[in-house]
Write a protein that holds these residues in place. Structure first.
Motif, short mmCIF file in Angstrom:
data_model
loop_
_atom_site.label_atom_id
_atom_site.label_comp_id
_atom_site.label_asym_id
_atom_site.label_seq_id
_atom_site.Cartn_x
_atom_site.Cartn_y
_atom_site.Cartn_z
N ASN A 112 46.41 41.79 28.12
CA ASN A 112 45.43 42.07 28.65
C ASN A 112 45.39 42.47 30.00
O ASN A 112 45.22 43.07 30.56
CB ASN A 112 44.24 40.88 28.99
N ALA A 113 46.56 41.73 30.59
CA ALA A 113 47.42 41.61 32.04
C ALA A 113 47.52 43.02 32.12
O ALA A 113 46.95 43.75 33.43
CB ALA A 113 47.39 40.85 32.28
N ARG A 114 48.63 43.07 31.24
CA ARG A 114 49.36 44.29 31.25
C ARG A 114 48.18 45.99 31.02
O ARG A 114 48.31 46.93 32.28
CB ARG A 114 49.87 44.62 29.24
N ASP A 115 47.02 46.20 30.45
CA ASP A 115 46.48 47.14 30.17
C ASP A 115 45.44 46.85 31.86
O ASP A 115 45.45 48.29 31.84
CB ASP A 115 45.34 46.79 29.27
N ALA A 116 45.10 46.06 32.32
CA ALA A 116 44.64 46.39 33.50
C ALA A 116 45.35 46.61 34.59
O ALA A 116 44.59 46.74 35.37
CB ALA A 116 43.88 45.09 33.90
N LEU A 117 46.78 46.99 34.23
CA LEU A 117 47.54 47.10 35.49
C LEU A 117 48.45 48.30 35.12
O LEU A 117 49.38 48.60 35.71
CB LEU A 117 49.30 46.30 35.54
N ARG A 118 47.40 49.34 35.16
CA ARG A 118 47.82 50.92 34.91
C ARG A 118 48.22 51.78 36.19
O ARG A 118 49.24 52.56 36.01
CB ARG A 118 47.13 51.52 34.22
N GLU A 119 48.15 51.47 36.89
CA GLU A 119 48.55 51.71 37.95
C GLU A 119 50.02 50.93 38.66
O GLU A 119 50.46 51.11 40.39
CB GLU A 119 47.77 51.61 39.53
N GLY A 120 50.31 49.46 37.93
CA GLY A 120 51.07 48.75 38.49
C GLY A 120 51.05 47.75 39.14
O GLY A 120 49.21 47.83 39.68
N GLY A 121 51.72 46.44 39.77
CA GLY A 121 50.76 45.73 40.39
C GLY A 121 51.76 44.29 40.56
O GLY A 121 52.84 44.34 39.72
N ARG A 122 51.08 42.65 40.25
CA ARG A 122 52.03 41.87 39.73
C ARG A 122 51.00 40.89 38.91
O ARG A 122 49.73 41.09 38.88
CB ARG A 122 52.49 40.99 41.16
N LEU A 123 52.26 40.49 37.60
CA LEU A 123 51.72 39.68 36.77
C LEU A 123 52.31 38.64 36.81
O LEU A 123 53.75 38.01 36.50
CB LEU A 123 51.97 40.45 35.66
N THR A 124 51.23 37.65 36.98
CA THR A 124 51.63 36.27 37.73
C THR A 124 51.47 34.92 36.24
O THR A 124 50.55 35.47 35.62
CB THR A 124 51.18 35.90 38.24
N ILE A 125 52.52 34.08 36.01
CA ILE A 125 52.07 33.48 34.28
C ILE A 125 52.71 32.05 35.41
O ILE A 125 53.72 32.13 35.20
CB ILE A 125 53.02 33.34 33.26
N ARG A 126 51.99 31.31 35.33
CA ARG A 126 51.89 29.65 35.82
C ARG A 126 51.39 28.46 34.70
O ARG A 126 50.83 28.60 33.82
CB ARG A 126 51.34 29.82 37.11
N LEU A 127 52.16 27.40 34.91
CA LEU A 127 52.47 26.08 34.28
C LEU A 127 52.31 25.44 35.10
O LEU A 127 52.99 25.36 35.95
CB LEU A 127 53.71 26.17 32.88
N GLU A 128 51.25 24.29 35.31
CA GLU A 128 51.53 22.61 35.45
C GLU A 128 50.82 22.37 35.00
O GLU A 128 49.86 22.38 33.96
CB GLU A 128 50.94 23.57 37.37
N ASP A 129 51.24 21.08 35.32
CA ASP A 129 50.65 19.33 34.62
C ASP A 129 49.12 19.60 35.13
O ASP A 129 49.74 19.05 36.56
CB ASP A 129 51.00 18.25 34.84
N VAL A 130 47.95 18.66 34.90
CA VAL A 130 46.47 18.05 35.67
C VAL A 130 46.56 17.41 35.31
O VAL A 130 46.47 17.06 34.25
CB VAL A 130 46.06 19.77 35.87
N HIS A 131 45.50 16.56 35.52
CA HIS A 131 44.45 15.88 35.13
C HIS A 131 43.69 15.20 36.02
O HIS A 131 43.17 15.72 37.08
CB HIS A 131 45.59 14.31 35.78
N LEU A 132 41.92 15.59 35.12
CA LEU A 132 41.57 15.49 35.37
C LEU A 132 40.22 14.98 35.40
O LEU A 132 40.19 13.98 34.42
CB LEU A 132 39.99 16.89 34.43
#
Length: 580
Positions: free
Chosen positions: A313-333
């Motif tokens: 989905n992100a790739r299709d939104a970046l037709r003109e190029g750009g940056r794609l970031t995948i981030r993972l983190e622990d959170v406590h709600l």
């Protein structure tokens, strides 16, 4: 002479007495006037002191404003506190100088109305800007003063800080919108699940008959190439349709799920090379995964699907190029915010963020992105099920997904999944031998769809099995009652008009405790699963299935240990049907 002189003296005395009486009266009147004036002045002083105390100590902001210029003449402390200034600073400025730029046209029109000959009182809500840039919402009530101040027309402005009330109303409106959206998606999910269930029965027949037709064409040298090609295309189309229904089932949260403790960091690292191959050269991929992240409880294959769909989905939104970031983190709600975290309970979670700098989405598009078949892509470039599938998988896994986007600035998707204990290392893989598919056992087949029933029976009989057919639970029970020897296997649909497959299996188990059961269905129902997660010991084959898959699962169930015998590490097995 004496009398005349006496009369004159008497008249003079009379005049003097009158004059003295008049002066005495005037003195009394003047004293009374002075006393009354002093009393009035004292009362005025008391009134002014009382008004000044009320003005200064009022719980709302009060100001006297010049109608012509908007200049503050008098301002109380509360008014100054609301707009973040001192009374002295306000007296040096105007009401227009502290107003929000977007509200200035309305405020100037109101001021002109108040300054007019027929000035009427008014009340409205508008914004003021504090010196630090903060915006405060106020309810302004203005009334024209009956007396002028220094020859200038004035009005009294009363303001009340309603910022908190406006924010609470906005939160309530957002929560109601989220509830409406969730209800809409739930309704669409129920519809999609029902359609997929019926459609899978049709696909089972189409796929099965195409497969039987291909087998009946004989050796390749004797077959009609046109017939073989047509049957092959039918089979391929049925398989594509089966994949489509699986996506619908994922959205409706009725697909088969086998949750386990999964290492999301390892999953992302393993998939990173594939992600890079999917992206064009003008897209920079940044993966931010800390060395140690909690495990999550999810179906590993489905979690991979979530990652893949979000990246695509992100790739299709970046037709003109750009940056794609995948981030993972622990959170406590500790106190989850319903606007951001939905209905998640407090606890430990792992947050997956997929962020792109692509074209972004407007609010109307953002509201519908998780609806099945909704897509902004041109015709032929997507089914509109990618994000719907993600939504269903995340919800089925007990998590939540939220999206933020701004046109021209990109989109951010955040997925929260419940944390789980660390996954145990997988045992060494055993040598896999191709399973036998033929047999001679007796199978009681219960299926209410006639086409699927006869097709499945033909598949089983072609492998050597003896098949007893029943169109429903009641008929299956009658057939079982006439048998001298028990069947070795019950193959039953889950949802049937009279009694469901689980009830039938439980009733037959009273008579034959060792009877093995294989459930067939277009989706998992709550009678054999909880939110798509199979109950322990349940054997399940998802429609549509091929002949090869059906025979393999039947043989697998027949060859397992009888009920009550130890099942080492094999309490639950399931299959995502269709040809492999």
């Amino acid at each position: 002479m004496a009398e005349e002189q006496f009369a004159k003296i008497a008249h003079a005395l009379f005049l003097l007495a009158n004059e003295l009486s008049l002066k005495a009266f005037q003195n009394v009147q003047q004293a009374r006037f002075i006393a009354e004036r002093q009393a009035a002045e004292a009362a005025l002083r008391v009134s002014e002191e009382r008004f000044r105390a009320i003005f200064e100590q009022a719980g709302v902001g009060v100001a006297q404003v010049d109608s012509a210029t908007g200049r503050f003449i008098r301002v109380n402390r509360k008014y100054a506190d609301i707009v973040g200034r001192t009374p002295e600073a306000l007296r040096a400025t105007t009401v227009f100088a502290i107003a929000h730029p977007d509200d200035l046209p309305v405020l100037r029109a109101d001021a002109a109305q108040l300054a007019g000959p027929d000035g009427a009182d008014l009340s409205r809500e508008l914004r003021c800007v504090r010196p630090d840039g903060a915006i405060v919402w106020v309810r302004l009530t203005a009334a024209v003063m009956s007396a002028a101040d220094e020859g200038n027309a004035c009005y009294i402005a009363v303001v009340e800080d309603i910022t908190s009330a406006r924010e609470a109303a906005a939160r309530q409106e957002q929560l109601e919108a989220q509830l409406h959206q969730a209800q809409k998606l739930e309704a669409i999910g129920r519809l999609a699940g029902g359609v997929a269930h019926d459609f899978n029965n049709l696909l089972t027949a189409i796929l099965g008959h195409a497969e039987l037709g291909l087998q009946a064409t004989g050796p390749a040298g004797r077959a009609n190439p046109a017939v073989v090609e047509s049957l092959t295309q039918i089979e391929r189309s049925a398989q594509r349709a089966a994949a489509l229904t699986r996506q619908l089932l994922a959205f409706s949260r009725r697909q088969v799920s086998q949750p386990a403790a999964v290492d999301p960091a390892g999953l992302i690292r393993a998939a990173e090379p594939m992600f890079r191959r999917l992206l064009t050269e003008n897209i920079a991929l940044e993966v931010q995964v800390p060395p140690a992240v909690q495990a999550v409880r999810a179906d590993e294959a489905q979690l991979e699907q979530v990652l893949l769909n979000l990246v695509l989905n992100a790739r299709d939104a970046l037709r003109e190029g750009g940056r794609l970031t995948i981030r993972l983190e622990d959170v406590h709600l500790d106190q989850p915010d319903a606007r951001e975290h939905g209905d998640l309970p407090p606890g430990a979670y792992v947050c997956l963020t997929v962020c792109d700098t692509g074209c972004g989405m407007d609010a109307a598009t953002l509201e519908r992105i998780f609806e099945p078949f909704f897509t902004t892509k041109e015709l032929g470039r997507g089914t509109g099920l990618g994000l719907a599938t993600v939504y269903g998988i995340v919800k089925q896994s007990g998590g939540h997904i939220a999206a933020q986007s701004t046109p021209g600035r990109g989109s951010t998707f955040r997925v929260w999944l419940p944390a789980a204990e660390a996954p145990t290392p997988a045992p060494a893989a055993a040598t896999v031998h191709p399973p036998a598919t033929a047999g001679h056992e007796t199978i009681l087949l219960c299926e209410d769809d006639e086409t699927v029933r006869f097709l499945t029976a033909e598949m089983l009989r072609s492998a050597g099995y003896r098949v007893l057919l029943a169109s429903g639970g009641t008929e299956a029970w009658r057939i079982a009652a006439d048998l001298d020897a028990p069947p070795q296997l019950l193959v039953t649909d889950v949802i049937m008009p009279d009694i469901n497959g689980r009830q039938l299996a439980d009733e037959l188990a009273v008579r034959w405790p060792d009877l093995r059961v294989l459930y067939l269905s277009g989706y998992t129902a709550d009678i054999i699963a909880h939110h798509g997660v199979l109950d322990p010991g349940v054997e399940f084959l998802e429609k549509p299935y091929s002949r090869a898959r059906l025979l393999a699962r039947v043989r697998e169930v027949l060859d397992r240990a009888p009920a009550g015998a130890p099942l080492p590490g094999d309490a639950v097995r399931a299959s995502a049907g269709g040809a492999r």
